[in-house]
Design a protein around this motif. Structure first.
Motif, PDB file in Angstrom:
ATOM      1  N   GLY A 120       0.998  -1.221  -0.273  1.00 51.85           N
ATOM      2  CA  GLY A 120       0.135  -0.173   0.090  1.00 51.85           C
ATOM      3  C   GLY A 120       1.213   1.470   0.047  1.00 51.85           C
ATOM      4  N   ALA A 121       0.461   2.754  -0.140  1.00 50.13           N
ATOM      5  CA  ALA A 121       1.349   3.509  -0.475  1.00 50.13           C
ATOM      6  C   ALA A 121       1.521   3.808   1.178  1.00 50.13           C
ATOM      7  CB  ALA A 121       0.414   4.823  -0.802  1.00 50.13           C
ATOM      8  N   ASN A 122       0.998   3.833   1.896  1.00 50.15           N
ATOM      9  CA  ASN A 122       0.548   3.907   3.639  1.00 50.15           C
ATOM     10  C   ASN A 122       2.368   3.538   3.634  1.00 50.15           C
ATOM     11  OD1 ASN A 122      -0.124   5.570   5.598  1.00 50.15           O
ATOM     12  ND2 ASN A 122      -0.481   3.469   6.814  1.00 50.15           N
ATOM     13  N   ILE A 125       5.606   5.389   2.586  1.00 56.34           N
ATOM     14  CA  ILE A 125       5.570   6.245   2.629  1.00 56.34           C
ATOM     15  C   ILE A 125       6.324   6.154   4.806  1.00 56.34           C
ATOM     16  CG2 ILE A 125       4.601   8.396   4.306  1.00 56.34           C
ATOM     17  CD1 ILE A 125       1.961   8.056   1.678  1.00 56.34           C
ATOM     18  N   PHE A 146      -3.300  13.688   4.883  1.00 53.36           N
ATOM     19  CA  PHE A 146      -4.064  12.796   5.089  1.00 53.36           C
ATOM     20  C   PHE A 146      -3.693  12.094   6.544  1.00 53.36           C
ATOM     21  CE2 PHE A 146      -2.441   7.567   4.100  1.00 53.36           C
ATOM     22  CZ  PHE A 146      -3.961   7.358   4.151  1.00 53.36           C
ATOM     23  N   TYR A 149       0.179  10.316   7.465  1.00 54.57           N
ATOM     24  CA  TYR A 149       1.219  10.723   7.717  1.00 54.57           C
ATOM     25  C   TYR A 149       1.267  11.661   9.089  1.00 54.57           C
ATOM     26  CZ  TYR A 149       0.450  12.794   2.598  1.00 54.57           C
ATOM     27  OH  TYR A 149       0.050  12.732   1.197  1.00 54.57           O
ATOM     28  N   ASN A 202       0.747  16.044  -1.808  1.00 57.81           N
ATOM     29  CA  ASN A 202       0.294  15.545  -2.040  1.00 57.81           C
ATOM     30  C   ASN A 202      -1.350  16.060  -3.022  1.00 57.81           C
ATOM     31  OD1 ASN A 202      -3.472  14.435  -0.606  1.00 57.81           O
ATOM     32  ND2 ASN A 202      -2.269  13.194  -2.071  1.00 57.81           N
ATOM     33  N   ASN A 206      -6.313  14.810  -0.729  1.00 58.40           N
ATOM     34  CA  ASN A 206      -7.037  14.303   0.162  1.00 58.40           C
ATOM     35  C   ASN A 206      -7.082  15.339   1.149  1.00 58.40           C
ATOM     36  OD1 ASN A 206      -8.969  13.215   2.123  1.00 58.40           O
ATOM     37  ND2 ASN A 206      -7.564  11.575   2.411  1.00 58.40           N
ATOM     38  N   ASP A 234       2.837  12.427  -2.699  1.00 59.98           N
ATOM     39  CA  ASP A 234       1.905  11.510  -2.888  1.00 59.98           C
ATOM     40  C   ASP A 234       1.105  11.192  -3.743  1.00 59.98           C
ATOM     41  OD1 ASP A 234      -0.626   9.654  -1.761  1.00 59.98           O
ATOM     42  OD2 ASP A 234      -0.538  10.514   0.679  1.00 59.98           O
ATOM     43  N   VAL A 236      -1.818   9.320  -5.271  1.00 59.72           N
ATOM     44  CA  VAL A 236      -2.325   7.641  -5.074  1.00 59.72           C
ATOM     45  C   VAL A 236      -3.378   8.304  -5.785  1.00 59.72           C
ATOM     46  CG1 VAL A 236      -1.017   6.888  -3.033  1.00 59.72           C
ATOM     47  CG2 VAL A 236      -3.821   8.488  -2.653  1.00 59.72           C
ATOM     48  N   TYR A 237      -3.677   9.314  -6.423  1.00 53.96           N
ATOM     49  CA  TYR A 237      -5.382   9.843  -6.843  1.00 53.96           C
ATOM     50  C   TYR A 237      -4.351  10.315  -8.369  1.00 53.96           C
ATOM     51  CZ  TYR A 237      -7.380   9.784  -2.337  1.00 53.96           C
ATOM     52  OH  TYR A 237      -7.470   8.700  -0.985  1.00 53.96           O
ATOM     53  N   SER A 264      -0.723   4.124  -5.602  1.00 52.19           N
ATOM     54  CA  SER A 264      -1.360   3.162  -4.644  1.00 52.19           C
ATOM     55  C   SER A 264      -2.115   2.132  -5.926  1.00 52.19           C
ATOM     56  CB  SER A 264      -1.931   3.677  -3.788  1.00 52.19           C
ATOM     57  OG  SER A 264      -3.396   2.832  -3.588  1.00 52.19           O
ATOM     58  N   LYS A 267      -6.136   2.681  -5.320  1.00 54.25           N
ATOM     59  CA  LYS A 267      -6.783   3.985  -5.481  1.00 54.25           C
ATOM     60  C   LYS A 267      -6.937   3.375  -7.163  1.00 54.25           C
ATOM     61  CE  LYS A 267      -6.338   5.909  -1.348  1.00 54.25           C
ATOM     62  NZ  LYS A 267      -7.255   4.953  -0.231  1.00 54.25           N
ATOM     63  N   ARG A 275      -3.495  -3.829  -0.342  1.00 53.62           N
ATOM     64  CA  ARG A 275      -2.577  -2.541  -0.399  1.00 53.62           C
ATOM     65  C   ARG A 275      -0.918  -3.743  -1.283  1.00 53.62           C
ATOM     66  NH1 ARG A 275      -3.485   0.104   1.792  1.00 53.62           N
ATOM     67  NH2 ARG A 275      -1.987   0.364   2.608  1.00 53.62           N
TER      68      ARG A 275
HETATM   69  C1  LIG Z   1      -3.626  10.685   0.510  1.00 54.60           C
HETATM   70  C2  LIG Z   1      -3.490   9.683   0.188  1.00 54.60           C
HETATM   71  N1  LIG Z   1      -2.159   9.246   0.552  1.00 54.60           N
HETATM   72  C3  LIG Z   1      -1.972   7.235   0.460  1.00 54.60           C
HETATM   73  C4  LIG Z   1      -3.057   6.779   0.670  1.00 54.60           C
HETATM   74  C5  LIG Z   1      -3.039   5.278   0.830  1.00 54.60           C
HETATM   75  O1  LIG Z   1      -2.881   4.820   0.054  1.00 54.60           O
HETATM   76  P1  LIG Z   1      -2.940   3.291   0.634  1.00 54.60           P
HETATM   77  O2  LIG Z   1      -4.407   2.669   0.504  1.00 54.60           O
HETATM   78  O3  LIG Z   1      -2.566   2.138  -1.078  1.00 54.60           O
HETATM   79  O4  LIG Z   1      -1.845   2.589   1.139  1.00 54.60           O
HETATM   80  C6  LIG Z   1      -4.330   7.227   1.071  1.00 54.60           C
HETATM   81  C7  LIG Z   1      -5.556   6.328   1.422  1.00 54.60           C
HETATM   82  O5  LIG Z   1      -6.700   6.944   1.429  1.00 54.60           O
HETATM   83  C8  LIG Z   1      -4.834   8.738   0.931  1.00 54.60           C
HETATM   84  O6  LIG Z   1      -5.682   9.187   0.757  1.00 54.60           O
END
Ligand SMILES: Cc1ncc(COP(=O)(O)O)c(C=O)c1O
Length: 442
Positions: A120-122, A125, A146, A149, A202, A206, A234, A236-237, A264, A267, A275
Protein backbone atom coordinates in the motif's frame (compact mmCIF):
# COMPACT_ATOMS: atom_id res chain seq x y z
CA UNK A 1 0.98 -29.82 39.74
CA UNK A 2 0.89 -26.75 37.54
CA UNK A 3 3.09 -23.92 38.85
CA UNK A 4 1.20 -21.15 40.61
CA UNK A 5 0.33 -18.46 38.15
CA UNK A 6 -0.67 -14.88 38.61
CA UNK A 7 -2.21 -12.59 36.03
CA UNK A 8 0.25 -10.20 34.42
CA UNK A 9 0.41 -6.69 35.75
CA UNK A 10 -0.52 -4.06 33.13
CA UNK A 11 2.14 -3.94 30.42
CA UNK A 12 3.35 -0.42 29.80
CA UNK A 13 2.81 0.76 26.25
CA UNK A 14 5.42 2.39 24.10
CA UNK A 15 5.41 6.19 24.17
CA UNK A 16 4.69 6.20 20.45
CA UNK A 17 1.57 4.07 20.55
CA UNK A 18 0.08 4.89 23.94
CA UNK A 19 -2.01 7.81 22.73
CA UNK A 20 -3.26 5.85 19.73
CA UNK A 21 -4.73 2.89 21.55
CA UNK A 22 -7.94 4.32 22.92
CA UNK A 23 -8.28 7.11 20.42
CA UNK A 24 -11.86 7.82 19.38
CA UNK A 25 -10.94 9.23 16.00
CA UNK A 26 -13.15 9.81 12.98
CA UNK A 27 -12.66 6.28 11.72
CA UNK A 28 -13.82 4.78 15.00
CA UNK A 29 -16.86 6.98 15.45
CA UNK A 30 -18.02 7.74 11.88
CA UNK A 31 -18.23 4.17 10.61
CA UNK A 32 -21.34 2.01 10.22
CA UNK A 33 -19.29 -0.74 11.88
CA UNK A 34 -18.77 1.40 14.97
CA UNK A 35 -22.21 0.94 16.40
CA UNK A 36 -22.61 4.72 16.71
CA UNK A 37 -23.90 5.35 13.19
CA UNK A 38 -27.34 4.02 12.10
CA UNK A 39 -26.83 0.65 10.40
CA UNK A 40 -28.76 1.58 7.27
CA UNK A 41 -26.69 4.73 6.65
CA UNK A 42 -25.14 5.29 3.24
CA UNK A 43 -21.43 5.39 3.88
CA UNK A 44 -19.73 8.27 2.09
CA UNK A 45 -17.26 8.51 4.97
CA UNK A 46 -14.12 6.44 4.53
CA UNK A 47 -12.91 6.42 0.93
CA UNK A 48 -13.39 2.92 -0.43
CA UNK A 49 -15.42 1.80 -3.42
CA UNK A 50 -18.49 -0.45 -3.41
CA UNK A 51 -17.30 -2.41 -6.45
CA UNK A 52 -14.42 -4.76 -7.17
CA UNK A 53 -11.50 -4.38 -9.61
CA UNK A 54 -12.22 -5.26 -13.27
CA UNK A 55 -12.75 -8.94 -14.05
CA UNK A 56 -9.50 -9.39 -16.00
CA UNK A 57 -7.56 -8.18 -12.95
CA UNK A 58 -9.52 -10.44 -10.62
CA UNK A 59 -8.90 -13.36 -12.99
CA UNK A 60 -5.18 -12.64 -12.85
CA UNK A 61 -5.38 -12.66 -9.04
CA UNK A 62 -7.17 -16.02 -9.04
CA UNK A 63 -4.61 -17.52 -11.41
CA UNK A 64 -1.81 -16.33 -9.17
CA UNK A 65 -3.37 -17.98 -6.16
CA UNK A 66 -3.65 -21.25 -8.10
CA UNK A 67 -0.01 -21.22 -9.16
CA UNK A 68 2.77 -22.39 -6.86
CA UNK A 69 5.46 -19.76 -7.14
CA UNK A 70 3.17 -16.79 -6.63
CA UNK A 71 2.04 -18.13 -3.26
CA UNK A 72 5.50 -17.55 -1.86
CA UNK A 73 7.83 -14.71 -0.96
CA UNK A 74 8.74 -12.23 -3.62
CA UNK A 75 11.98 -10.32 -3.56
CA UNK A 76 11.61 -7.27 -1.29
CA UNK A 77 11.79 -4.67 -4.06
CA UNK A 78 8.78 -6.27 -5.74
CA UNK A 79 8.09 -8.69 -8.55
CA UNK A 80 9.88 -7.85 -11.77
CA UNK A 81 6.71 -8.01 -13.86
CA UNK A 82 5.07 -5.38 -11.66
CA UNK A 83 8.12 -3.14 -11.56
CA UNK A 84 8.39 -3.29 -15.34
CA UNK A 85 4.69 -2.50 -15.69
CA UNK A 86 5.00 0.46 -13.29
CA UNK A 87 8.01 1.77 -15.19
CA UNK A 88 6.18 1.59 -18.51
CA UNK A 89 3.01 3.09 -17.04
CA UNK A 90 4.79 6.09 -15.55
CA UNK A 91 7.01 6.70 -18.56
CA UNK A 92 4.44 6.36 -21.31
CA UNK A 93 0.91 6.41 -20.05
CA UNK A 94 1.11 9.64 -18.17
CA UNK A 95 2.61 11.51 -21.10
CA UNK A 96 -0.29 10.56 -23.34
CA UNK A 97 -2.97 10.55 -20.69
CA UNK A 98 -6.30 11.58 -22.08
CA UNK A 99 -4.71 13.34 -25.00
CA UNK A 100 -2.85 15.72 -22.72
CA UNK A 101 0.88 15.87 -22.82
CA UNK A 102 3.58 16.07 -20.20
CA UNK A 103 6.46 16.84 -22.53
CA UNK A 104 9.05 17.47 -19.84
CA UNK A 105 8.83 13.93 -18.51
CA UNK A 106 10.94 12.05 -20.99
CA UNK A 107 13.20 10.00 -18.76
CA UNK A 108 12.87 6.25 -18.35
CA UNK A 109 12.50 4.72 -14.91
CA UNK A 110 14.84 1.86 -14.11
CA UNK A 111 12.68 -0.95 -12.73
CA UNK A 112 15.67 -2.45 -10.89
CA UNK A 113 16.89 0.57 -8.99
CA UNK A 114 14.24 3.29 -9.12
CA UNK A 115 11.06 1.47 -8.06
CA UNK A 116 10.13 -0.33 -4.88
CA UNK A 117 6.79 -2.11 -4.46
CA UNK A 118 5.23 -1.46 -1.07
CA UNK A 119 2.31 -2.83 0.93
CA UNK A 120 0.00 0.00 0.00
CA UNK A 121 1.04 3.62 -0.43
CA UNK A 122 0.91 4.13 3.31
CA UNK A 123 3.59 1.55 4.01
CA UNK A 124 5.72 3.17 1.32
CA UNK A 125 5.46 6.51 3.08
CA UNK A 126 6.25 4.88 6.42
CA UNK A 127 9.27 3.10 4.93
CA UNK A 128 10.53 6.34 3.38
CA UNK A 129 10.31 8.10 6.75
CA UNK A 130 11.94 5.18 8.56
CA UNK A 131 14.75 5.35 6.03
CA UNK A 132 15.40 9.08 6.18
CA UNK A 133 14.21 10.67 9.42
CA UNK A 134 16.56 11.13 12.32
CA UNK A 135 15.19 12.13 15.74
CA UNK A 136 13.94 15.68 15.61
CA UNK A 137 13.93 16.00 11.83
CA UNK A 138 11.00 18.11 10.72
CA UNK A 139 8.55 17.33 7.94
CA UNK A 140 6.40 20.05 6.36
CA UNK A 141 2.81 18.91 5.91
CA UNK A 142 0.11 20.92 4.20
CA UNK A 143 -3.24 20.96 5.97
CA UNK A 144 -5.62 19.30 5.68
CA UNK A 145 -3.36 16.22 5.56
CA UNK A 146 -3.86 12.50 5.10
CA UNK A 147 -4.02 11.54 8.76
CA UNK A 148 -1.54 8.64 8.56
CA UNK A 149 1.22 11.16 7.81
CA UNK A 150 1.32 12.11 11.46
CA UNK A 151 2.10 8.73 13.00
CA UNK A 152 4.27 7.80 10.03
CA UNK A 153 6.35 10.84 10.94
CA UNK A 154 6.28 10.70 14.75
CA UNK A 155 6.78 6.91 14.99
CA UNK A 156 10.00 7.44 13.06
CA UNK A 157 11.27 10.23 15.30
CA UNK A 158 10.13 13.06 13.04
CA UNK A 159 8.25 16.21 13.94
CA UNK A 160 5.33 17.33 11.75
CA UNK A 161 5.30 21.04 10.96
CA UNK A 162 2.04 22.32 9.59
CA UNK A 163 1.24 24.80 6.85
CA UNK A 164 -2.43 25.29 5.99
CA UNK A 165 -4.00 25.50 2.58
CA UNK A 166 -6.38 28.45 2.65
CA UNK A 167 -9.90 28.26 1.21
CA UNK A 168 -11.19 31.38 -0.52
CA UNK A 169 -13.11 33.68 1.83
CA UNK A 170 -16.36 33.24 -0.12
CA UNK A 171 -16.38 29.45 0.35
CA UNK A 172 -18.91 29.87 3.18
CA UNK A 173 -21.46 31.28 0.76
CA UNK A 174 -20.81 29.79 -2.66
CA UNK A 175 -19.29 26.70 -4.16
CA UNK A 176 -15.63 27.16 -5.05
CA UNK A 177 -13.04 25.43 -7.21
CA UNK A 178 -10.42 23.26 -5.55
CA UNK A 179 -7.81 25.38 -7.33
CA UNK A 180 -8.95 28.38 -5.25
CA UNK A 181 -7.47 26.80 -2.12
CA UNK A 182 -4.02 28.38 -1.90
CA UNK A 183 -0.69 27.94 -0.21
CA UNK A 184 0.80 31.05 1.36
CA UNK A 185 4.44 30.56 0.39
CA UNK A 186 5.60 33.01 3.06
CA UNK A 187 4.07 30.61 5.57
CA UNK A 188 6.00 27.74 4.00
CA UNK A 189 9.27 29.65 4.26
CA UNK A 190 8.50 30.67 7.85
CA UNK A 191 7.95 27.01 8.74
CA UNK A 192 11.41 25.93 7.60
CA UNK A 193 14.18 25.50 10.15
CA UNK A 194 17.63 23.91 10.00
CA UNK A 195 15.92 20.67 11.05
CA UNK A 196 13.51 20.55 8.11
CA UNK A 197 14.20 17.39 6.14
CA UNK A 198 11.23 16.83 3.85
CA UNK A 199 8.11 18.40 2.44
CA UNK A 200 5.04 16.36 1.50
CA UNK A 201 2.90 17.31 -1.49
CA UNK A 202 -0.34 15.42 -1.98
CA UNK A 203 -1.71 15.96 -5.45
CA UNK A 204 -4.51 15.29 -6.32
CA UNK A 205 -5.29 16.24 -2.76
CA UNK A 206 -7.34 14.39 -0.16
CA UNK A 207 -9.71 15.91 0.94
CA UNK A 208 -9.72 19.16 -1.09
CA UNK A 209 -9.53 17.56 -4.53
CA UNK A 210 -6.94 20.15 -5.53
CA UNK A 211 -4.62 19.26 -8.39
CA UNK A 212 -1.54 21.42 -7.90
CA UNK A 213 -0.56 23.45 -10.95
CA UNK A 214 2.92 23.77 -12.41
CA UNK A 215 3.53 27.17 -10.85
CA UNK A 216 2.67 25.95 -7.37
CA UNK A 217 4.79 22.83 -7.78
CA UNK A 218 7.73 24.85 -9.08
CA UNK A 219 7.49 27.16 -6.07
CA UNK A 220 7.54 24.15 -3.74
CA UNK A 221 10.44 22.75 -5.75
CA UNK A 222 12.38 26.00 -5.51
CA UNK A 223 12.03 26.02 -1.72
CA UNK A 224 13.06 22.35 -1.58
CA UNK A 225 16.17 23.14 -3.60
CA UNK A 226 17.02 26.22 -1.55
CA UNK A 227 16.83 24.33 1.76
CA UNK A 228 17.90 20.91 0.44
CA UNK A 229 14.64 19.14 1.28
CA UNK A 230 13.36 15.81 0.04
CA UNK A 231 9.97 16.06 -1.63
CA UNK A 232 7.51 13.26 -1.00
CA UNK A 233 4.91 13.45 -3.77
CA UNK A 234 1.88 11.48 -2.66
CA UNK A 235 0.08 10.94 -5.96
CA UNK A 236 -2.19 8.04 -5.04
CA UNK A 237 -5.12 9.69 -6.85
CA UNK A 238 -3.17 10.37 -10.04
CA UNK A 239 -5.53 8.21 -12.09
CA UNK A 240 -8.49 10.33 -10.95
CA UNK A 241 -8.06 13.76 -12.46
CA UNK A 242 -10.95 15.55 -14.14
CA UNK A 243 -10.44 17.70 -17.23
CA UNK A 244 -7.01 18.76 -16.04
CA UNK A 245 -3.49 17.57 -16.44
CA UNK A 246 -1.89 15.87 -13.48
CA UNK A 247 1.58 17.34 -13.16
CA UNK A 248 4.23 15.23 -11.49
CA UNK A 249 6.57 17.39 -9.44
CA UNK A 250 9.29 14.77 -10.04
CA UNK A 251 9.06 15.61 -13.74
CA UNK A 252 9.80 19.33 -13.32
CA UNK A 253 13.28 20.80 -13.70
CA UNK A 254 15.83 18.80 -11.71
CA UNK A 255 13.35 17.84 -9.02
CA UNK A 256 13.51 14.13 -9.92
CA UNK A 257 16.75 13.95 -7.93
CA UNK A 258 15.07 14.96 -4.65
CA UNK A 259 11.57 13.53 -5.12
CA UNK A 260 10.05 10.21 -4.15
CA UNK A 261 6.68 9.62 -5.81
CA UNK A 262 4.12 7.41 -4.14
CA UNK A 263 1.41 5.43 -5.97
CA UNK A 264 -1.38 3.07 -4.97
CA UNK A 265 -2.96 0.18 -6.82
CA UNK A 266 -5.77 0.41 -4.29
CA UNK A 267 -6.82 3.81 -5.59
CA UNK A 268 -5.95 3.20 -9.25
CA UNK A 269 -7.76 -0.14 -9.60
CA UNK A 270 -10.42 -0.01 -6.87
CA UNK A 271 -8.58 -2.53 -4.74
CA UNK A 272 -7.95 -0.68 -1.49
CA UNK A 273 -7.77 -3.92 0.49
CA UNK A 274 -5.11 -5.47 -1.71
CA UNK A 275 -2.42 -3.32 -0.11
CA UNK A 276 -0.21 -2.88 -3.13
CA UNK A 277 1.54 0.42 -3.73
CA UNK A 278 4.91 1.70 -4.91
CA UNK A 279 7.55 4.35 -4.47
CA UNK A 280 9.46 5.72 -7.44
CA UNK A 281 12.48 7.97 -7.49
CA UNK A 282 16.23 8.18 -7.88
CA UNK A 283 18.27 5.30 -6.54
CA UNK A 284 19.54 7.34 -3.58
CA UNK A 285 15.95 7.75 -2.32
CA UNK A 286 14.52 4.38 -3.38
CA UNK A 287 17.25 2.05 -2.10
CA UNK A 288 17.08 3.25 1.55
CA UNK A 289 13.28 3.05 1.33
CA UNK A 290 13.66 -0.52 0.07
CA UNK A 291 15.99 -1.32 2.99
CA UNK A 292 13.32 -0.05 5.38
CA UNK A 293 10.41 -1.83 3.68
CA UNK A 294 12.39 -5.08 3.80
CA UNK A 295 12.50 -4.78 7.60
CA UNK A 296 8.83 -3.81 7.93
CA UNK A 297 7.09 -6.38 5.71
CA UNK A 298 9.96 -8.13 3.91
CA UNK A 299 7.86 -8.17 0.76
CA UNK A 300 4.39 -7.27 -0.47
CA UNK A 301 1.95 -10.12 -1.09
CA UNK A 302 2.99 -11.95 -4.26
CA UNK A 303 -0.28 -12.96 -5.98
CA UNK A 304 -1.76 -9.49 -5.98
CA UNK A 305 1.45 -7.93 -7.25
CA UNK A 306 1.06 -10.11 -10.34
CA UNK A 307 -2.58 -9.11 -10.71
CA UNK A 308 -1.74 -5.41 -10.46
CA UNK A 309 0.94 -5.91 -13.12
CA UNK A 310 -1.74 -7.36 -15.40
CA UNK A 311 -3.96 -4.37 -14.60
CA UNK A 312 -1.28 -1.92 -15.68
CA UNK A 313 -0.34 -3.95 -18.76
CA UNK A 314 -3.89 -4.29 -19.97
CA UNK A 315 -5.14 -0.82 -19.03
CA UNK A 316 -4.49 0.69 -22.49
CA UNK A 317 -6.34 -2.04 -24.42
CA UNK A 318 -9.34 -1.73 -22.08
CA UNK A 319 -9.10 2.07 -22.03
CA UNK A 320 -9.40 1.43 -18.34
CA UNK A 321 -8.21 4.75 -16.93
CA UNK A 322 -10.14 6.82 -19.46
CA UNK A 323 -13.32 4.92 -18.69
CA UNK A 324 -12.78 5.02 -14.95
CA UNK A 325 -12.26 8.79 -15.06
CA UNK A 326 -15.46 9.24 -17.10
CA UNK A 327 -17.37 7.22 -14.51
CA UNK A 328 -15.98 9.27 -11.64
CA UNK A 329 -16.83 12.46 -13.50
CA UNK A 330 -20.44 11.29 -13.71
CA UNK A 331 -20.44 10.47 -9.99
CA UNK A 332 -19.02 13.90 -9.22
CA UNK A 333 -21.69 15.51 -11.39
CA UNK A 334 -24.56 13.62 -9.75
CA UNK A 335 -23.29 14.25 -6.23
CA UNK A 336 -22.57 17.94 -6.66
CA UNK A 337 -25.92 18.45 -8.42
CA UNK A 338 -27.55 16.88 -5.36
CA UNK A 339 -25.66 19.30 -3.10
CA UNK A 340 -26.86 22.21 -5.26
CA UNK A 341 -30.42 20.98 -4.74
CA UNK A 342 -29.91 20.77 -0.99
CA UNK A 343 -28.40 24.25 -1.02
CA UNK A 344 -25.01 23.50 0.51
CA UNK A 345 -21.87 25.08 -1.01
CA UNK A 346 -18.85 22.86 -1.63
CA UNK A 347 -15.40 22.71 -3.12
CA UNK A 348 -15.56 21.22 -6.63
CA UNK A 349 -12.72 18.69 -6.80
CA UNK A 350 -10.40 18.55 -9.83
CA UNK A 351 -9.14 15.15 -8.75
CA UNK A 352 -9.55 12.38 -6.13
CA UNK A 353 -13.04 11.29 -5.02
CA UNK A 354 -13.75 13.69 -2.19
CA UNK A 355 -16.02 16.69 -1.85
CA UNK A 356 -15.63 19.14 1.01
CA UNK A 357 -19.05 20.53 1.83
CA UNK A 358 -19.30 23.82 3.67
CA UNK A 359 -21.55 23.17 6.63
CA UNK A 360 -21.57 26.69 8.15
CA UNK A 361 -25.17 27.33 7.18
CA UNK A 362 -26.51 24.23 8.95
CA UNK A 363 -28.20 25.16 12.21
CA UNK A 364 -28.66 22.37 14.67
CA UNK A 365 -31.92 22.57 16.65
CA UNK A 366 -31.48 23.15 20.38
CA UNK A 367 -33.21 19.89 21.28
CA UNK A 368 -30.92 17.72 19.14
CA UNK A 369 -29.16 15.28 21.45
CA UNK A 370 -25.43 14.95 20.88
CA UNK A 371 -23.87 11.87 22.50
CA UNK A 372 -20.76 12.19 24.66
CA UNK A 373 -18.62 10.34 22.13
CA UNK A 374 -19.09 13.25 19.72
CA UNK A 375 -19.45 16.06 22.19
CA UNK A 376 -16.28 15.75 24.28
CA UNK A 377 -14.96 19.19 23.47
CA UNK A 378 -14.77 18.32 19.79
CA UNK A 379 -14.64 20.98 17.06
CA UNK A 380 -17.81 22.14 15.34
CA UNK A 381 -17.42 19.88 12.29
CA UNK A 382 -17.73 16.80 14.52
CA UNK A 383 -21.09 18.00 15.80
CA UNK A 384 -22.43 19.09 12.39
CA UNK A 385 -21.17 15.96 10.62
CA UNK A 386 -22.83 13.91 13.33
CA UNK A 387 -26.04 15.86 12.82
CA UNK A 388 -25.84 15.16 9.06
CA UNK A 389 -25.35 11.44 9.65
CA UNK A 390 -28.26 11.22 12.08
CA UNK A 391 -30.62 13.48 10.16
CA UNK A 392 -29.97 12.33 6.61
CA UNK A 393 -28.57 8.83 7.13
CA UNK A 394 -25.49 9.64 5.05
CA UNK A 395 -22.08 9.20 6.64
CA UNK A 396 -19.53 11.96 6.13
CA UNK A 397 -16.29 12.73 7.96
CA UNK A 398 -15.35 15.80 10.02
CA UNK A 399 -12.04 16.97 8.53
CA UNK A 400 -10.71 18.66 11.68
CA UNK A 401 -8.86 15.39 12.35
CA UNK A 402 -6.76 16.32 9.33
CA UNK A 403 -5.57 19.56 10.98
CA UNK A 404 -3.21 20.51 13.78
CA UNK A 405 -5.10 22.08 16.73
CA UNK A 406 -3.93 25.57 15.70
CA UNK A 407 -5.54 25.37 12.28
CA UNK A 408 -8.76 23.52 13.13
CA UNK A 409 -10.74 26.78 12.72
CA UNK A 410 -9.91 26.61 9.00
CA UNK A 411 -11.27 23.09 8.63
CA UNK A 412 -14.24 22.91 10.95
CA UNK A 413 -16.63 24.61 8.55
CA UNK A 414 -16.47 21.51 6.31
CA UNK A 415 -17.67 17.92 6.17
CA UNK A 416 -16.00 15.46 3.78
CA UNK A 417 -17.99 13.16 1.51
CA UNK A 418 -16.38 10.40 -0.59
CA UNK A 419 -18.14 9.78 -3.90
CA UNK A 420 -16.41 6.49 -4.70
CA UNK A 421 -19.75 4.67 -4.71
CA UNK A 422 -21.91 3.47 -7.59
CA UNK A 423 -24.18 6.04 -9.17
CA UNK A 424 -27.42 4.65 -7.64
CA UNK A 425 -25.92 4.89 -4.15
CA UNK A 426 -24.80 8.45 -4.83
CA UNK A 427 -28.26 9.36 -6.13
CA UNK A 428 -29.84 7.79 -3.04
CA UNK A 429 -27.43 9.72 -0.80
CA UNK A 430 -28.35 12.92 -2.63
CA UNK A 431 -32.05 12.28 -2.02
CA UNK A 432 -31.42 11.64 1.65
CA UNK A 433 -29.41 14.81 2.06
CA UNK A 434 -32.54 16.80 1.17
CA UNK A 435 -33.57 16.10 4.77
CA UNK A 436 -31.06 18.81 5.74
CA UNK A 437 -32.90 21.54 3.87
CA UNK A 438 -35.05 22.74 6.81
CA UNK A 439 -31.90 23.29 8.87
CA UNK A 440 -30.04 25.42 6.35
CA UNK A 441 -30.21 29.09 7.34
CA UNK A 442 -28.66 31.61 5.00
C1 LIG B 1 -3.57 11.01 0.32
C2 LIG B 1 -3.46 9.55 0.60
N1 LIG B 1 -2.25 8.98 0.62
C3 LIG B 1 -2.09 7.67 0.85
C4 LIG B 1 -3.18 6.87 1.10
C5 LIG B 1 -2.95 5.43 1.40
O1 LIG B 1 -3.11 4.61 0.26
P1 LIG B 1 -3.02 3.04 0.40
O2 LIG B 1 -4.40 2.55 0.68
O3 LIG B 1 -2.49 2.56 -0.91
O4 LIG B 1 -2.09 2.76 1.53
C6 LIG B 1 -4.47 7.41 1.10
C7 LIG B 1 -5.64 6.58 1.41
O5 LIG B 1 -6.71 7.03 1.71
C8 LIG B 1 -4.60 8.79 0.84
O6 LIG B 1 -5.81 9.40 0.84
Amino acid sequence: MAPASSPPRAFALSDKVKDEVHKQDVWTVFSPASGYVPEDSINLGQGFMNWAPPEYIQEAAKKSIEAIETNHYSIPKGRIRLRQAISKHYCEWISISFGLSSPSFKRTINPDTEIVVTSGANEGIYAFELAFLRDGDEVILFEPFFDQYICNTTFNGGVPVYVPLHPPAHSKHTSVKASEWKIDFDEVRAAITPKTKAIFVNTPHNPIGKVFDTEELLKIGKIAEEFNLIILADEVYDALVFNKEHIRIAALGNLWERTITIGSAGKSFSATGWRVGWAIGPQHLVQPTLAATTRIVFCTNSPLQEAVAVGLEKAPEHKFFEQQTAEYLERRKVFTAALDKVGLPYTMPDGSYFVLVDNSSIQIPDDFVIPDIVNQGRPRDWIVSWFIVQTAGVVCIPPSDFYSPKHIPIGEQFSRFAFCKDIDTIRAAGERLLALKPYIKK
